[in-house]
Write an enzyme that holds these catalytic residues in place. Sequence first.
Site, PDB file in Angstrom:
ATOM      1  N   ASN A   1      -2.445   4.741  -0.068  1.00 33.89           N
ATOM      2  CA  ASN A   1      -1.783   4.466  -1.350  1.00 33.89           C
ATOM      3  C   ASN A   1      -2.812   4.502  -2.460  1.00 33.89           C
ATOM      4  O   ASN A   1      -3.938   4.035  -2.273  1.00 33.89           O
ATOM      5  CB  ASN A   1      -1.161   3.059  -1.360  1.00 33.89           C
ATOM      6  CG  ASN A   1      -0.149   2.862  -0.247  1.00 33.89           C
ATOM      7  OD1 ASN A   1       0.329   3.830   0.353  1.00 33.89           O
ATOM      8  ND2 ASN A   1       0.170   1.608   0.036  1.00 33.89           N
TER       9      ASN A   1
ATOM     10  N   ARG B   1      10.058   6.766   2.838  1.00 33.21           N
ATOM     11  CA  ARG B   1       9.188   5.783   3.460  1.00 33.21           C
ATOM     12  C   ARG B   1       9.685   4.391   3.076  1.00 33.21           C
ATOM     13  O   ARG B   1       9.782   4.073   1.902  1.00 33.21           O
ATOM     14  CB  ARG B   1       7.746   6.013   3.003  1.00 33.21           C
ATOM     15  CG  ARG B   1       6.743   5.076   3.646  1.00 33.21           C
ATOM     16  CD  ARG B   1       6.686   3.748   2.912  1.00 33.21           C
ATOM     17  NE  ARG B   1       5.441   3.057   3.139  1.00 33.21           N
ATOM     18  CZ  ARG B   1       4.832   2.303   2.243  1.00 33.21           C
ATOM     19  NH1 ARG B   1       5.379   2.112   1.064  1.00 33.21           N
ATOM     20  NH2 ARG B   1       3.696   1.722   2.525  1.00 33.21           N
TER      21      ARG B   1
ATOM     22  N   HIS C   1       4.780  -4.630   6.172  1.00 32.13           N
ATOM     23  CA  HIS C   1       4.498  -4.550   4.741  1.00 32.13           C
ATOM     24  C   HIS C   1       4.538  -5.966   4.154  1.00 32.13           C
ATOM     25  O   HIS C   1       5.336  -6.275   3.277  1.00 32.13           O
ATOM     26  CB  HIS C   1       5.506  -3.625   4.048  1.00 32.13           C
ATOM     27  CG  HIS C   1       5.026  -3.073   2.727  1.00 32.13           C
ATOM     28  ND1 HIS C   1       4.979  -1.727   2.450  1.00 32.13           N
ATOM     29  CD2 HIS C   1       4.569  -3.697   1.598  1.00 32.13           C
ATOM     30  CE1 HIS C   1       4.530  -1.537   1.201  1.00 32.13           C
ATOM     31  NE2 HIS C   1       4.275  -2.717   0.674  1.00 32.13           N
TER      32      HIS C   1
ATOM     33  N   TYR D   1      -3.264   3.952  -6.894  1.00 30.02           N
ATOM     34  CA  TYR D   1      -2.714   3.647  -8.216  1.00 30.02           C
ATOM     35  C   TYR D   1      -3.860   3.592  -9.205  1.00 30.02           C
ATOM     36  O   TYR D   1      -5.015   3.544  -8.834  1.00 30.02           O
ATOM     37  CB  TYR D   1      -2.049   2.261  -8.230  1.00 30.02           C
ATOM     38  CG  TYR D   1      -0.820   2.170  -7.388  1.00 30.02           C
ATOM     39  CD1 TYR D   1       0.425   2.403  -7.945  1.00 30.02           C
ATOM     40  CD2 TYR D   1      -0.903   1.849  -6.044  1.00 30.02           C
ATOM     41  CE1 TYR D   1       1.569   2.326  -7.173  1.00 30.02           C
ATOM     42  CE2 TYR D   1       0.239   1.765  -5.253  1.00 30.02           C
ATOM     43  CZ  TYR D   1       1.464   2.004  -5.821  1.00 30.02           C
ATOM     44  OH  TYR D   1       2.589   1.927  -5.064  1.00 30.02           O
TER      45      TYR D   1
ATOM     46  N   GLU E   1       1.886   6.135  -1.394  1.00 29.23           N
ATOM     47  CA  GLU E   1       2.376   5.472  -2.605  1.00 29.23           C
ATOM     48  C   GLU E   1       1.541   5.951  -3.783  1.00 29.23           C
ATOM     49  O   GLU E   1       0.313   5.930  -3.724  1.00 29.23           O
ATOM     50  CB  GLU E   1       2.233   3.942  -2.518  1.00 29.23           C
ATOM     51  CG  GLU E   1       3.134   3.281  -1.520  1.00 29.23           C
ATOM     52  CD  GLU E   1       2.988   1.749  -1.548  1.00 29.23           C
ATOM     53  OE1 GLU E   1       2.384   1.218  -2.507  1.00 29.23           O
ATOM     54  OE2 GLU E   1       3.465   1.098  -0.602  1.00 29.23           O
TER      55      GLU E   1
ATOM     56  N   GLU F   1      -1.721  -1.429   3.511  1.00 28.83           N
ATOM     57  CA  GLU F   1      -2.788  -2.005   2.698  1.00 28.83           C
ATOM     58  C   GLU F   1      -3.455  -3.224   3.334  1.00 28.83           C
ATOM     59  O   GLU F   1      -3.411  -4.331   2.797  1.00 28.83           O
ATOM     60  CB  GLU F   1      -2.264  -2.352   1.286  1.00 28.83           C
ATOM     61  CG  GLU F   1      -1.702  -1.116   0.578  1.00 28.83           C
ATOM     62  CD  GLU F   1      -1.335  -1.355  -0.892  1.00 28.83           C
ATOM     63  OE1 GLU F   1      -1.508  -2.479  -1.371  1.00 28.83           O
ATOM     64  OE2 GLU F   1      -0.894  -0.400  -1.542  1.00 28.83           O
TER      65      GLU F   1
END
Length: 986
Positions: free
Chosen positions: A355, A123, A168, A357, A390, A213
């Site tokens: 994504n 990606r 992005h 985290y 991600e 995002e």
Amino acid sequence: AVPHNSLTFDLPVSSKLPNLPASEVPSKAKVVWHKFSSQTDFERDMYFYGTFPEDFTWGVSSAAYQIEGGWDADGKGPSIWDNFTHVPGNIKNNDTGDIACDSYNKVEEDIYLLRALGVKNYRFSLSWPRIFPNGRNNSINSHGVDYYNRLIDGLVANNITPIITLYHWDLPQALQDIGGWESSALIDLFDSYADFCFRTFGDRVKFWITINEPQVIAWASYGSGELPPNVKDPGSAPYKVAHILLKAHARVYHTYDDKYRASQRGVIALCPNIDWAEPKTPSDPKDIEAADRYLQFLVGWFAHPVFKNGDYPEVMKWKVGNRSELQNLPSSRLPVFTAEERDYIRGTADVFFFNTYTSKIEVLTKVDSSWRLLNWIKEEYGNPPIYIIENGVGLATKSSIDDNTRIFYYKTYIDEALKAYKLDGVNLKGYNAWSFMDNFEWLNGYDPTFGLHQVDFDNPNRPRTPKRSAVYYAEIIRNNGIPLPKEDEFLYGEFPKNFWWSVATAAYQVRKPRRNLKVSVDTDGKGLSIWDKFSHTPLKISNDDTGDVACDSYHKIEEDVEMLKSLKVSHYRFSISWSRILPDGTTRYINEMGLNYYERDWLSLFPFCLSPQVTLYHWDLPQALQNVGGWENDTIVQRFKEYAELLFQRLGDKVKFWITLNEPYNAAYSPYVVGHNLIKAHAEAWHLYNETYRAKQGGLISITINSDWAEPRNPHNQEDVEAARRYLQVQRHPVPALPAAPGFGFMLFSVFCCSLPEFTESEKQRIKGTYDYFGLNHYTTVLAYNLNYPAGVMSDRSWLNSGSVWLKVTPFGFRKLLRWIKEEYNDPPIYVTENGVSERGAFNLNDTWRTHYHRSYINEALKAVVLDGVDLRGYTAWSLMDNFEWAVGFDERFGLYHVNFTDPNLPRRPKASARFYSQIINCNGFPDPATGSHPCLEPEPEGKRSLYVHFALCVVVVLVLALLAYKYGKLSKRSRKRKHMELHKL
Ligand SMILES: *[C@@H]1O[C@H](CO)[C@@H](O)[C@H](O)[C@H]1NC(C)=O
Ligand SMILES: *[C@@H]1O[C@H](CO)[C@@H](O)[C@H](O)[C@H]1NC(C)=O
């Protein structure tokens, strides 16, 4: 209907997801919190083994501005990030993405690395201003197009599926100049750029992400303003920008749907970022509502219109609307979609990309959120096909190849994803690690690093080196998940016929009656021990607990014997309190009441088939001896010998298994001198027994040591391998009250094998071989690395915790240690004299955790016996009951039986693990259920029947033994001794 990860697509022409109604408030997905709030820590943290579906897609991710460099190469236009990073002071260390990883010039090299990883997809994102330097399709940069064509062709040629992000964050500066995402002109402009990309690359690209995002763009670029274009307007700009982003996304989706889907057959969606939110108190509906609201503002803002009804979440409309009203605004700051727009936006995603985290590894708890998060997506958005696009961790230290922290991160996060897929049926289709390589981390410049590959940014060639995490990730990809390792598979089978099953306690921990400090003598004439004094020093023990009463085993002999009977153990290991028998530590005065306690009250109550294993010294040194230097004073060797002799004389006809010292390493509070005297005391007691008592008493005597297993943190690093070896030789067990000393392992050597320079020649001769068996206390495993002498230690984040920080549930280490002892010490007979696990916090009779511990550890012991030929003779569970756990007082509980310390009667109750251990004993291991029914596995009615059977067997055994003894008695005294030694060798 979603394509699998292959280049041949066989899709229905439209793959729209079903439309869903608006979310309730709080959303239906709150079932996720309910579901997980009843989960025990054990269920939550237990590592899970398994694999993903055949067509699961594994990949790595990157983004154009973060890796490409070539910021103005071959006609590329500037982006908002070029302009932003060129202003000194904006980025840490004034770093820029001008060169970054120079991926613009390293297509072949990057593809080579991707092949080596074995990924199925890659990606990456397209740089809009590299393709359209001024953002519009009147300025096509053919060099930029060529670059992406080469990359895509290379990937496809190597069977790596491209997943392309159209946007992005690197907006052409020229478009920012007309207002950026605050201008609705961007909807058409983004669409014409996307249309060009579909037309140009779509023959080979089947996975499209429109916007990466969007919440970060709306908030950080237009609200808080940290990111370019640095608009600080938190009240309304983010809502306005999000409104435009959603329309732009929908437009691009429809373009793909209308013009390209039929021929290109790909999927397209947007890619939100999600951080999980946990209600503070999961039982409080207000907290659940707060967590739900948080997720709706973060994720629902974009996902609700697209995946549900074309509109913002109700809770968002209410909240923002109410606030706007309070601010006397004419309308809500949250814009409104027309019915037509809602229709247009609804359903504009074929899959759920996202994504996730966690901010920093330091603040991570063992609870990794992805399991819950994936369940939430499933519940909230109707079980769509999900791709984690991600996921990764940034390490703030200078990028290191040896990145075990990142390995632990992936090891646990991927496991959480596996649980969601396997246990909850979450429709998870792919997982991508962030990031392919170290890169430009936005405001943070080149620190921290997230890469699986290290990039040397000081070298103009930007060389890449795979980190250990890359090797680890490649293995996961190869295995398509985390299959159970072969050596961890459960082994059915039984222990040798005469295997000893035991359970242990220690005097100070269970049977210390009240005593009076002032006259330094307590109940029935007992003297003070160093632990009496220590535990009465304020702040030394958690909660200032003491062993004054402990389990009151001093007065509860019958109850304790009942527990032993119902466990069906063949042995019971306990220790003698030195100061109870010799109040000042010397034989000047013998406290007959203390001796009687052990001899008459206690040992005489032992049933036929229960044999004692007695520890002479389990840390509770008479304080009187400590007053003259304790183990540092050489005279203690003689004192210990005299104490031992008294016990051999008085208890030796009943006790056939002696342990001189328990874990001398932990008792060695200052190095060498103490270690020397401990070893010498042990050796003298052994010789005394061997020469004077063995012939008529016929028992065994040895020392018992504590040993963790040590694995090298990095098995490929020679320094770590050495550190693990050193650690095994020089055990360091964290008993906070007694700082451990280096050097003991070497002394231990002197008993079991080799001599050492620290002893004189005659001492060496005296010490060597003073063992009848290898006594082993074992609990856990560490990862060793070469930080300082003897080794730095840490644990693997995926290992199951216990109630004690130092104790991780690591059954595999038990077998390895047993094998190591066999090889290192020339195959001695081994008795495991302690093994168990602690719990903390709320009491639960159903101690699944401990049951799991004993099941898996005893199974590893079985493997050591059956598969490795280790001469293991017995196993002892620590502990019979909850007790005084040294420096942590009563906080950490190791018992198979619960003791209620708040009830003055100190009642004992069996935990589930006690029943389970008893069943293992009954079966002498783990009979294979596949080989028919095993009566020992069946639950006993009231536990009575088999107790009678047990008792009857016991009587038979005793009769046979008596018969043998009669014959044996006829042998001469000389040959009797030889005979014993032979028996013992068997
Ligand atoms: C952005 O950078 C370009 C090239 O460095 C420069 O020409 C332009 O004036 C800058 N624009 C802004 C708005 O700073
Ligand atoms: C970044 O650039 C500014 C302006 O030139 C300078 O004052 C500052 O010291 C630089 N910072 C670093 C870390 O080099």
